[in-house]
Each structure stands twice: as C-alpha cells, then as structure tokens.
Design a protein around this motif. Structure first.
Motif, PDB file in Angstrom:
ATOM      1  N   ILE A  67       1.566  -0.731   0.170  1.00 42.13           N
ATOM      2  CA  ILE A  67      -0.111  -0.141  -0.209  1.00 42.13           C
ATOM      3  C   ILE A  67       0.904   1.329   0.260  1.00 42.13           C
ATOM      4  O   ILE A  67       1.616   1.249   0.690  1.00 42.13           O
ATOM      5  N   ILE A  68       0.302   2.219  -1.062  1.00 35.64           N
ATOM      6  CA  ILE A  68       1.099   3.574  -0.539  1.00 35.64           C
ATOM      7  C   ILE A  68       0.402   4.840  -0.802  1.00 35.64           C
ATOM      8  O   ILE A  68      -1.064   5.010  -1.308  1.00 35.64           O
ATOM      9  N   GLU A  69       0.643   5.354   0.458  1.00 30.79           N
ATOM     10  CA  GLU A  69      -0.331   5.812   0.919  1.00 30.79           C
ATOM     11  C   GLU A  69      -0.137   7.340   0.603  1.00 30.79           C
ATOM     12  O   GLU A  69       0.960   8.025  -0.127  1.00 30.79           O
ATOM     13  N   ALA A  70      -1.670   8.197   0.055  1.00 35.11           N
ATOM     14  CA  ALA A  70      -1.499   9.281  -0.828  1.00 35.11           C
ATOM     15  C   ALA A  70      -0.582  10.637  -0.567  1.00 35.11           C
ATOM     16  O   ALA A  70      -1.635  11.365   0.397  1.00 35.11           O
ATOM     17  N   ASP A  71       0.172  10.815  -0.157  1.00 34.29           N
ATOM     18  CA  ASP A  71       1.374  11.790   1.284  1.00 34.29           C
ATOM     19  C   ASP A  71       2.298  12.322   0.188  1.00 34.29           C
ATOM     20  O   ASP A  71       3.163  11.691  -0.682  1.00 34.29           O
ATOM     21  N   VAL A  72       2.541  13.414   0.583  1.00 34.41           N
ATOM     22  CA  VAL A  72       3.588  14.339  -0.729  1.00 34.41           C
ATOM     23  C   VAL A  72       4.817  13.631  -0.294  1.00 34.41           C
ATOM     24  O   VAL A  72       5.542  13.799  -0.508  1.00 34.41           O
ATOM     25  N   ASP A  73       4.692  13.787   1.350  1.00 32.84           N
ATOM     26  CA  ASP A  73       6.124  12.978   1.590  1.00 32.84           C
ATOM     27  C   ASP A  73       6.633  11.424   1.032  1.00 32.84           C
ATOM     28  O   ASP A  73       8.147  11.406   1.057  1.00 32.84           O
ATOM     29  N   ALA A 100       0.537  31.021 -10.405  1.00 31.63           N
ATOM     30  CA  ALA A 100       0.864  31.283 -11.592  1.00 31.63           C
ATOM     31  C   ALA A 100       1.753  30.606 -12.454  1.00 31.63           C
ATOM     32  O   ALA A 100       3.101  30.680 -11.530  1.00 31.63           O
ATOM     33  N   ARG A 101       2.226  30.195 -12.934  1.00 28.61           N
ATOM     34  CA  ARG A 101       2.808  29.166 -13.667  1.00 28.61           C
ATOM     35  C   ARG A 101       3.033  27.638 -13.013  1.00 28.61           C
ATOM     36  O   ARG A 101       4.493  27.579 -12.872  1.00 28.61           O
ATOM     37  N   PRO A 102       1.868  27.200 -12.816  1.00 29.66           N
ATOM     38  CA  PRO A 102       2.301  26.423 -11.713  1.00 29.66           C
ATOM     39  C   PRO A 102       2.778  25.034 -12.866  1.00 29.66           C
ATOM     40  O   PRO A 102       2.624  24.504 -13.646  1.00 29.66           O
ATOM     41  N   GLY A 103       3.459  23.593 -11.852  1.00 32.38           N
ATOM     42  CA  GLY A 103       3.984  22.420 -13.132  1.00 32.38           C
ATOM     43  C   GLY A 103       4.164  21.582 -11.702  1.00 32.38           C
ATOM     44  O   GLY A 103       3.912  21.457 -10.293  1.00 32.38           O
ATOM     45  N   HIS A 104       3.878  20.274 -11.745  1.00 31.57           N
ATOM     46  CA  HIS A 104       3.720  19.348 -11.175  1.00 31.57           C
ATOM     47  C   HIS A 104       5.103  19.551  -9.552  1.00 31.57           C
ATOM     48  O   HIS A 104       4.364  19.515  -8.361  1.00 31.57           O
ATOM     49  N   ALA A 105       5.991  19.768 -10.603  1.00 32.55           N
ATOM     50  CA  ALA A 105       7.323  19.598  -9.254  1.00 32.55           C
ATOM     51  C   ALA A 105       7.289  21.185  -8.249  1.00 32.55           C
ATOM     52  O   ALA A 105       7.263  21.368  -6.524  1.00 32.55           O
ATOM     53  N   ALA A 106       6.393  22.520  -8.471  1.00 30.28           N
ATOM     54  CA  ALA A 106       6.049  23.653  -8.243  1.00 30.28           C
ATOM     55  C   ALA A 106       5.013  23.024  -6.695  1.00 30.28           C
ATOM     56  O   ALA A 106       4.843  23.630  -5.802  1.00 30.28           O
ATOM     57  N   ASN A 107       4.054  21.758  -8.195  1.00 31.71           N
ATOM     58  CA  ASN A 107       2.527  21.631  -6.820  1.00 31.71           C
ATOM     59  C   ASN A 107       3.059  21.085  -5.540  1.00 31.71           C
ATOM     60  O   ASN A 107       2.486  21.928  -4.724  1.00 31.71           O
ATOM     61  N   VAL A 108       4.202  20.414  -5.500  1.00 29.00           N
ATOM     62  CA  VAL A 108       4.600  19.475  -5.048  1.00 29.00           C
ATOM     63  C   VAL A 108       5.133  19.863  -3.827  1.00 29.00           C
ATOM     64  O   VAL A 108       4.759  19.845  -2.384  1.00 29.00           O
ATOM     65  N   ALA A 109       6.089  21.256  -3.895  1.00 34.92           N
ATOM     66  CA  ALA A 109       6.951  21.512  -3.350  1.00 34.92           C
ATOM     67  C   ALA A 109       5.565  22.591  -1.831  1.00 34.92           C
ATOM     68  O   ALA A 109       6.376  22.565  -1.266  1.00 34.92           O
ATOM     69  N   PHE A 110       4.602  23.746  -2.961  1.00 36.42           N
ATOM     70  CA  PHE A 110       3.429  23.951  -2.741  1.00 36.42           C
ATOM     71  C   PHE A 110       3.106  23.297  -1.062  1.00 36.42           C
ATOM     72  O   PHE A 110       2.531  23.622  -0.267  1.00 36.42           O
ATOM     73  N   ALA A 111       3.127  22.156  -1.401  1.00 33.70           N
ATOM     74  CA  ALA A 111       1.585  21.155  -0.319  1.00 33.70           C
ATOM     75  C   ALA A 111       2.918  20.951   0.610  1.00 33.70           C
ATOM     76  O   ALA A 111       2.102  20.770   1.585  1.00 33.70           O
ATOM     77  N   LYS A 112       4.642  20.396   0.393  1.00 30.78           N
ATOM     78  CA  LYS A 112       5.209  20.265   1.463  1.00 30.78           C
ATOM     79  C   LYS A 112       4.744  21.585   2.279  1.00 30.78           C
ATOM     80  O   LYS A 112       5.372  21.294   3.731  1.00 30.78           O
ATOM     81  N   ASP A 171      -2.911  17.259  -6.668  1.00 24.96           N
ATOM     82  CA  ASP A 171      -1.012  17.305  -6.568  1.00 24.96           C
ATOM     83  C   ASP A 171      -1.380  18.008  -5.093  1.00 24.96           C
ATOM     84  O   ASP A 171      -0.665  17.019  -3.849  1.00 24.96           O
ATOM     85  N   LEU A 172      -1.955  18.883  -4.826  1.00 25.81           N
ATOM     86  CA  LEU A 172      -1.859  19.436  -2.998  1.00 25.81           C
ATOM     87  C   LEU A 172      -3.240  18.058  -2.265  1.00 25.81           C
ATOM     88  O   LEU A 172      -3.485  18.384  -1.151  1.00 25.81           O
ATOM     89  N   ALA A 173      -3.921  17.651  -2.980  1.00 27.24           N
ATOM     90  CA  ALA A 173      -4.629  16.433  -2.325  1.00 27.24           C
ATOM     91  C   ALA A 173      -3.509  15.583  -1.451  1.00 27.24           C
ATOM     92  O   ALA A 173      -4.495  14.196  -0.579  1.00 27.24           O
ATOM     93  N   LEU A 174      -2.401  15.395  -1.643  1.00 27.79           N
ATOM     94  CA  LEU A 174      -1.353  14.853  -1.160  1.00 27.79           C
ATOM     95  C   LEU A 174      -1.103  15.605   0.094  1.00 27.79           C
ATOM     96  O   LEU A 174      -0.275  15.201   1.043  1.00 27.79           O
ATOM     97  N   ILE A 175      -1.145  16.472   0.272  1.00 29.46           N
ATOM     98  CA  ILE A 175      -1.603  16.406   1.774  1.00 29.46           C
ATOM     99  C   ILE A 175      -1.790  16.669   2.534  1.00 29.46           C
ATOM    100  O   ILE A 175      -1.889  16.275   3.900  1.00 29.46           O
ATOM    101  N   GLY A 176      -3.115  15.433   2.564  1.00 22.43           N
ATOM    102  CA  GLY A 176      -3.493  15.126   2.999  1.00 22.43           C
ATOM    103  C   GLY A 176      -5.085  15.104   4.144  1.00 22.43           C
ATOM    104  O   GLY A 176      -5.571  14.420   4.875  1.00 22.43           O
ATOM    105  N   VAL A 177      -5.190  16.536   3.801  1.00 23.10           N
ATOM    106  CA  VAL A 177      -6.597  17.097   5.023  1.00 23.10           C
ATOM    107  C   VAL A 177      -7.671  18.047   3.921  1.00 23.10           C
ATOM    108  O   VAL A 177      -6.858  19.002   2.708  1.00 23.10           O
ATOM    109  N   PRO A 178      -8.542  17.980   3.813  1.00 18.18           N
ATOM    110  CA  PRO A 178      -8.890  18.767   3.054  1.00 18.18           C
ATOM    111  C   PRO A 178      -9.217  20.390   3.137  1.00 18.18           C
ATOM    112  O   PRO A 178      -9.236  20.403   4.091  1.00 18.18           O
TER     113      PRO A 178
END
Length: 467
Positions: free
Chosen positions: A50-56, A285-297, A270-277
C-alpha cells in the motif's frame, strides 16, 4: 458543525493504458473506513503493498506525480486524486494492477463518472478541514512560479494562470470559486503538450501509451508535411494537420482556455497529497508538478506546526491528576526505579497526557553527565512509551491482567535537553484506530511550549498467562 466524511457505496473499476508504459491497467475504487484518506494498493506485486497518498511519499515529478512507499510506486496520480477531491470523497482505497494510473482521455472526467455511477455515502466522523490561517507563499524565481494560499473560510477556491511565451497558447487564466464547480468546469479538461516535447518523447520511446486522442498538442514551430506524415504514422492515423487554433487537429478544444483549466486540475490533484481537506483560496502562476509538490509540503508543514501548538498541554501542578502514581501502578507493571510516569492528567479514547517530574535525585544522574546532568534520551522514550501504555491498556476492562509490548519505535527526534527541575509533559495520540490489540501512536514530549522529543510507536497488549 462540519459535514460528515464520505466514501463510495460500492467498488467500481476503470481500465485503460498507462501513458508512459503503454501497459493495460485496471484501477478499482473501493470503499474505505473513516479517517482512511486516499491510499493506493499495487495488487500486481507480492504482498500487495500500500502506498499512502502523501506528499512526503513523492519520488518523481518530471512528467507527472509519482509516489512510492513499501517498495512500490504509483505514477500519474494527479488526475484520479483531483477527481476524488472534486467529488468531495474523503476515504477510498485505490487498487491498481500496474504502476501507472490509466491516462484515459487525459482528463479526470472518466474517474468522476465512475465515482458518480456508484454514489457516495456519509460516514459518522466529521470532515476536519484545515483553514488557511494566513498567506502561505511559494515561489521559484528562475521559472517565474508564484503560488499563494490565502484565508477563505467558506470554501476551497482556485485561480490559475499559465504563460509559456507561446504565440499559440499565450497567457491563460482559469478559476473556480468553489470546489463544487470542479465536476462541471474543470474535470473534463485534458492534458496538453507542446509539439517539440511530443517529438522528443516519441524519439526516446517515453509515451508508449500515448494516443493522439488523450492530449492537446500545441504546435510551437513551423511544421513540414513530412513531419506531419511521421506523426500520423506514429499515432496510426491517416492524416494529421494543424488546426486554425494552432493545435494539431486530432481533437477539438473543449474550452478556449483548456490548458489553464487542466493546470488547475493538476494542482488540485497534487495538493490532495497534503492529506487534509482545505478551506482557502489558492492562487498560482505557472504551476507544475514539482512546484505543486513543494507548495504542498509547505502547507503540510504549516498544518503540522499548528497541530503542535494545539496539542500543547498547559501543566498546572495544583490540578488534581486523573491518575496519581498509585493508580498508575495498578495499571502498569513497572515499579521504581523503572517507573517513569508520575501523573496522568488527561485520557480519552484517542489520546493520553502524562507528566514526568525530573528531579536531581534520579538514580541515573550519578553516572549520566554528573557534572552537567541531562535526562537520558532513551529514558525519555521509555517514559513516553509508558504514557502510551496507559492509553492502550485503557481499552480493556482489566488492565492489570495485561502487558504492553512495543513492536516498533520510529522517527525519534530529540530537539532540546531535559534537565533536573523540568516537568516533562507527554502526549500520545492514536494515529489510527486500534485493531486486534495493536495501537499506532504519535508521541510528543514538551517542557512548557517547547517540544523536546517526539516519536512514533507501535504497541500490542497481551494477556498475562495464568500460572
């Protein structure tokens, strides 16, 4: 009062190919219990990890978002997670018999349709939101990326801008004022790719599952007829041309700003990986997966910091304890000098708070830095474990007939010294509900408002054998 958590009424499956592997894969949504969140299960691997949907757990963001845990990975998670958030579903197990989530038409709409086909059901627990308390900013100057999460108490709102210095794509904006708008306005927006990127991916055999029907191809250079014939051959089509909108004529745009809408879709997933609604307004502005994940963290770190503040227990020595040391000894088998808890001041079904008064007459100070006495870290962990043991044993009617054995202690961190004269307050919270006498807990030790030690623990209670 917050709305109740939701899961789906029954399982439902969708099938398709993975974008990069080209392998056929079946994804099955399954109902999950309260506070479960989103988790993936790789049914094609031994032990079905099992893999948890977690930004970490994010391990790659090069072309999509990949998460890994327990020796397994799942890639292209963003569309399916966006569908779950957009449908306001809290708890789901997502089973996969391959490494990639199927790309389908390149959007989230087929996942939404599958979820709506079985419907949702309310659960007993309330949905616990994180309300953005103040502006949380993230930026990347070299790529002109700007993101901010702002307070907005009433809903989950998004604004997204894309600008790739492309005469075809130009500058585009997309927005939703409520997450309830996702299904109608965002879910069907498909992924897009620039023609030069597509040709590079084809050259390196990186999109084996790519189909000209599941992406908008933006033409960013002059294209010769021979080049179009090669593309038609690669995608098994009789003919491909450049449409008047500056995209390949493989598909018609669903929205004039479909690329911006899709970037907004990716950001929600990607922000769903924060794990909390969340409750707040996200602007990017100009988002991408790497930036989304860094922002989520960054948002997740703010959530953890706020939780620590809320879990601070103000210790008043004059308040009568819930359990004094005599009561503690009627529950725990430990005795001096190996009993390290003096009081229990709070106890619920999900957490416990205990106190250890550190005094200079402790036996270990004679040999542990006697010239500069410091409370040993291993004994701090033992005191935390004994506090957690009270929580675990409180689940049985005759705790004196049970022993608590710790199976695992993980993520231990010592943040500050503990010295004679300190009152060390431990709080242990259940990470998830107890099952078969096994408890997983998060423990934190504090002096005043300062965290001095933290750890995650797994314990099991076992009945004492009669002699």
């Amino acid at each position: 009062m917050n709305p109740k958590q939701r899961t789906i009424k029954s399982e439902v499956s969708v099938s398709g190919v993975g974008l990069h592997t080209g392998a056929q894969v079946t994804l099955t949504f399954k109902p999950a219990p309260e506070n479960y969140g989103y988790k993936f299960k790789r049914t094609d691997l031994p032990g079905e990890p099992i893999i948890e949907a977690d930004v970490d757990n994010v391990t790659d963001t090069s072309r999509s978002t990949t998460i890994s845990q327990n020796g397994a990975s799942v890639s292209t998670t963003e569309h399916v997670l966006a569908a779950l958030v957009g449908c306001e579903i809290d708890n789901v197990l997502i089973e996969l018999n391959g490494i990639e989530v199927p790309i389908l038409d390149g959007s989230a709409i087929e996942f939404v349709k599958a979820l709506e086909s079985v419907g949702c059901k309310e659960q007993q627990a309330e949905r616990e939101y994180y309300y953005i308390p103040h502006n949380i900013n993230y930026s990347e100057e070299d790529r002109n990326v700007e993101m901010v999460a702002m307070p907005h108490q009433d809903d989950y709102r998004f604004t997204c801008m894309v600008d790739y210095n492309s005469p075809v794509l130009g500058s585009q904006h997309a927005t939703i004022t409520s997450i309830g708008d996702f299904k109608e306005h965002i879910a069907s927006s498909r992924t897009f790719v620039f023609l030069h990127e597509l040709e590079m991916l084809l050259k390196h055999n990186l999109i084996k599952g790519g189909d000209i029907n599941n992406a908008i191809v933006i033409v960013d250079h002059e294209v010769e007829e021979a080049e179009l014939r090669e593309l038609a051959k690669a995608f098994k089509r009789e003919e491909i041309k450049v449409a008047k909108e500056g995209v390949l004529n493989n598909i018609e745009l669903r929205y004039q700003n479909e690329p911006a809408r899709h970037k907004l879709l990716d950001m929600i997933g990607d922000l769903a990986l924060i794990g909390v609604p969340l409750k707040g307004h996200i602007m990017a502005a100009r988002p991408g997966h790497a930036a989304n994940v860094a922002f989520a963290k960054k948002i997740k770190a703010a959530i953890k910091k706020d939780k620590r503040k809320k879990s601070i227990n103000v210790y008043d020595p004059a308040t009568k304890p819930l359990y004094d040391v005599t009561k503690i000894m009627s529950i725990l088998p430990h005795r001096p000098p190996f009993l390290f808890i003096d009081k229990i001041i709070e106890l619920t079904k999900t957490y416990v708070v205990g106190v250890k008064n550190v005094t200079m007459n402790e036996y270990f100070f004679e040999g542990h830095f006697p010239g500069a006495p410091v409370f040993p870290g291993v004994i701090q962990i033992e005191a935390m474990a004994q506090t957690g043991g009270i929580l675990v044993l409180s689940t049985v009617p005759d705790p004196e007939n049970y022993l608590t054995y710790f199976l695992k202690i993980d993520k231990v961190r010592f943040r500050a010294q503990v010295n004679p004269g300190d009152s060390l307050v431990f709080r242990c919270d259940l990470i998830e509900p107890m099952r078969r006498g096994i408890a997983q807990m998060k423990g934190v030790g504090m002096i005043g408002e300062t965290i001095v030690v933290e750890a995650e623990m797994m314990a099991q209670i076992t009945k004492v054998k009669e002699s």
